[in-house]
Design an enzyme around this catalytic site. Sequence first.
Site, PDB file in Angstrom:
ATOM      1  N   LYS A  57      -6.134  -7.452  13.015  1.00 47.52           N
ATOM      2  CA  LYS A  57      -6.977  -7.561  11.826  1.00 47.52           C
ATOM      3  C   LYS A  57      -7.439  -8.993  11.591  1.00 47.52           C
ATOM      4  O   LYS A  57      -8.594  -9.254  11.249  1.00 47.52           O
ATOM      5  CB  LYS A  57      -6.230  -7.022  10.606  1.00 47.52           C
ATOM      6  CG  LYS A  57      -6.073  -5.505  10.627  1.00 47.52           C
ATOM      7  CD  LYS A  57      -5.018  -5.005   9.652  1.00 47.52           C
ATOM      8  CE  LYS A  57      -4.846  -3.492   9.776  1.00 47.52           C
ATOM      9  NZ  LYS A  57      -3.721  -2.969   9.000  1.00 47.52           N
ATOM     10  N   GLN A 101       0.319  -4.768   4.528  1.00 45.43           N
ATOM     11  CA  GLN A 101       0.622  -3.900   5.663  1.00 45.43           C
ATOM     12  C   GLN A 101       1.814  -2.992   5.354  1.00 45.43           C
ATOM     13  O   GLN A 101       2.875  -3.460   4.953  1.00 45.43           O
ATOM     14  CB  GLN A 101       0.921  -4.750   6.901  1.00 45.43           C
ATOM     15  CG  GLN A 101       1.177  -3.942   8.164  1.00 45.43           C
ATOM     16  CD  GLN A 101      -0.062  -3.220   8.652  1.00 45.43           C
ATOM     17  OE1 GLN A 101      -1.147  -3.758   8.659  1.00 45.43           O
ATOM     18  NE2 GLN A 101       0.112  -1.969   9.064  1.00 45.43           N
ATOM     19  N   ASP A 124      -7.821  -1.070   1.449  1.00 45.03           N
ATOM     20  CA  ASP A 124      -7.109   0.011   2.134  1.00 45.03           C
ATOM     21  C   ASP A 124      -7.310   1.347   1.408  1.00 45.03           C
ATOM     22  O   ASP A 124      -6.887   2.389   1.898  1.00 45.03           O
ATOM     23  CB  ASP A 124      -5.614  -0.312   2.215  1.00 45.03           C
ATOM     24  CG  ASP A 124      -5.035  -0.025   3.594  1.00 45.03           C
ATOM     25  OD1 ASP A 124      -5.804   0.340   4.506  1.00 45.03           O
ATOM     26  OD2 ASP A 124      -3.814  -0.168   3.772  1.00 45.03           O
TER      27      ASP A 124
END
Length: 300
Positions: A57, A101, A124
Amino acid sequence: MTETTARIIDGKVHAERLLTKVKAEVSRLKSEHGLQPGLAVVLVGDDPASQGYVKSKGEQSLAAGMHSVTHRLPADTRLEDLLQLVGDLDADPLIHGILVQLPLPKHLDESAVIAAISPDKDVDGLSVINAGRLVAGLPSLVACTPTGCLILLRETLGDLTGKRAVVVGRSLLVGKPIAQLLLAADCTVTMAHSRTVDLPSVCREADILVAAVGRPRMIRGDWIKPGACVIDVGINRVPFDNPEQAAAGKTKIVGDVHYKEALGVAGWITPAPGGVGPMTVAVLLQNTITAAMRQAGVEA
């Protein structure tokens, strides 16, 4: 088993196409609006898979010309310290998207961390507000993996109107949002899961079969309608089929679909790995651009 008939949906090719658009859009925003989309990724602990995802990422966002920061925290980080970092990033005008994450170490409350991220920066798409906006058909930031699945389906099949879709798996991260996206694309959607009665028969009804149940090779070839488009979201690490390699402790990644069996039945199929995975990072960057434009009041 018949000869291989399924066409492979190469996620890398589709992801590269999307990343090319992302780079062009970042360049345009910089030159026309003085706006550089900024992404912050937070990693807690040293899970090897998570480390790999976070590295990818960071590299991809920098390659696209974005402002990119990565915060790596020890596994014993306290919840209040993590929430403080999220709050600081939320207040930073150079950061338009925040991704923590997952999974987090067991002592940390994931729902509390997700709730601490502003919905406007929740790239997200996991916040209750973004999930609710998706269900209501309002503009939202949608979870990256389901959005990537929808892009693959549209670029493979074209118009999805009227197609019968079966989603196996009901997670907040994939199953529920992809079902909503497919409904919005005018599919007829069935939500199924590991406890669905006669799951094989339900799967056989699907023109589009999305497998996101988290069980290796659970969906067999004879569960698939001939010619169906199969999107395999599963990432499962299992021992090698070869007994000697398995005895040596060697493992490999397989999906939720029995890939070799499915090849002889499906019309299209994503491999695992190399199918949905590459799309997830590309969509994350696209979501960051969307978030940056909305926060800066720039018209899409």
